[in-house]
Structures are given as structure tokens and as C-alpha cells.
Design a protein around this motif. Sequence first.
Motif, mmCIF file in Angstrom:
data_model
loop_
_atom_site.group_PDB
_atom_site.id
_atom_site.type_symbol
_atom_site.label_atom_id
_atom_site.label_comp_id
_atom_site.label_asym_id
_atom_site.label_seq_id
_atom_site.Cartn_x
_atom_site.Cartn_y
_atom_site.Cartn_z
ATOM 1 N N THR A 48 0.840 -1.194 0.000
ATOM 2 C CA THR A 48 0.000 0.000 0.000
ATOM 3 C C THR A 48 0.880 1.250 0.000
ATOM 4 N N LEU A 118 2.851 9.943 -2.934
ATOM 5 C CA LEU A 118 1.419 10.111 -3.198
ATOM 6 C C LEU A 118 1.137 10.270 -4.695
ATOM 7 N N ILE A 122 -0.466 6.569 -5.453
ATOM 8 C CA ILE A 122 -1.927 6.452 -5.500
ATOM 9 C C ILE A 122 -2.409 5.867 -6.829
ATOM 10 N N GLY A 126 -3.297 2.605 -5.207
ATOM 11 C CA GLY A 126 -4.563 3.021 -4.621
ATOM 12 C C GLY A 126 -4.359 4.023 -3.492
ATOM 13 N N GLY A 127 -5.461 4.475 -2.914
ATOM 14 C CA GLY A 127 -5.394 5.504 -1.888
ATOM 15 C C GLY A 127 -4.891 5.004 -0.549
#
Length: 278
Positions: A48, A118, A122, A126-127
Motif C-alpha cells: 500500500t 502520493l 496512488i 490506490g489511496g
Amino acid sequence: MSRLLRASFARLKKDKTFWICMAVMFGIGALFVISNYVTMKFRGYGATVDDALFSYGTYIGMFLAAFSSLYIGKEYSDGTIRNKLVVGHSRSSIYLSNLIVNMVVSLLLATAYIAAVLGIGIPLLGGLHSTLESVLRVLFGSVMMAFALASIFTLLSMLNQNKAAAAVIELAGFFIFVFFSIYIHARLLEPKVYESYSYVDENNGKVVTEEAEPNPNYLTGTKRAVFAFAEDFLPTGQSLQLSQWAPTHYERMLAYSAVLCVITTAGGVYFFRKKDLK
């Protein structure tokens, strides 16, 4: 002080070391995200944006040390500091203006890294999965940690007129404390007990079970308290915890960072006032 700051930031815009550090920090952030994406895509491991977001804390000190020693060292070698004194600036204002520049640079370096994570992370990963409160909490802790490092490096740079010597001292000191913090962190993570486990004996094919037993390397009592204090007090120890989103004593770490800023700044100003500028 305002005139000193305007001149310092005007010089910062043209400083090659600063822009190189910014570019490298951005590149490291991008590389971290791409590495996580490759791991997720081709090896099947979960990854992530959160994993990479605050990893800059473990090495931002290296860039701060290089920038601070070269930036302030150039003021000594070019005679800029003496010129500032000649035109009427106080030693305290000269010291504090350089401290503010170093702190601002620490924020900009962190921003370059986070922007890369970021901006690239992202779309690929993903966020964010963490709550806004958690992000702001760790972000503020990492900013305070960076300010403490900036304060330490300002002290070392302002009291050493030889920029090469200052760079060696600051970089060597930073790496020593990084390795020291890694050792401390590893010792504190030692399990209290080795869990029981089973395995198949290759000689007879029987299942052998080893019972749980105490870990002789587990720290207890005063020794554990000393190790925990060192991890929370040292900026390099804080950075390891913050990069993993796992600050054990968050408020205590903030207080230690503030104390380091105050002590190093007060000491730096005091000794710089008495320093014989050649």
C-alpha cells in the motif's frame, strides 16, 4: 533577522546542494513506490501507499547533514558570516536564521519525498488505508524528529568552520546513530518467550515437539528501560518507529524532540557568541 532570512532564502533558491537533495529525495520516494508495486504485481505480496509514506524518516538526516555542513560551511569559507557581523547583525540572529533555513529545508525534503509517494503511489497502489488522524499524527512526529536533526546539524555546522570536517562529523555521526538505533530496536523486539514448535526428524521420520522456553536475549528491568529511553530520545530511533507507523511512546517522543531543539539551539547560540571567527 528578516533581512537575514530573505538573503538566506534567496541564496537557497540557487544552491545546487539543496536541489540535488530535493531531487534525490523525490527519486527515493518514487523508487520506494515502484518497488512496492513490483512486489505486489509479480510476487503477490500486499503493498500500500501507507507502507512507503513515512519511510523517509530513516535517511532524511543524511541529506540534512550534507546540506547543513556545505551550506553553512560555504558561509564561513566565503567570509559571509563575518560580513554579516560587520554590517551589524548579532551572532544570535545569524545562528537562528541558519537554524530556520535548515528546518525549512527539512520540511521541503520531506515534502519532496511525500509528493513522489502520493503522486506516483496512488495511481499504482490506490489511496491511503490509514485514517487522516493517524497520518497527521505520524506526520507531526516525523516533522518534530526532522527539526531535532536540523537543530543538531546546525549546532555542529555553526561551531566548525571547516565544511569538509563538519560534513564528515555529521554524516559519520548520523550513520553511527542509525546503526545504534537499529540494534536497540532489534533488541527491544526480542520475544519474551520462544514459542513451542514441531518438526519432522529426518533420521526417523517422527514428529518432534520443542517446548516453549524463555528467551535469554529478552531485555528486562533497568536495561530495558534504558534501551526504550534511548530509542525514544534519539531522532534516529524515533525515525524507525515512525516509518513503521508504530511509535511506542508518541507524546514522549515529541517532548524529547522539543527538548533536543531547545538544548542544541541554546547551546549553539551560547558557544557561537564566544567563538573566535577567523
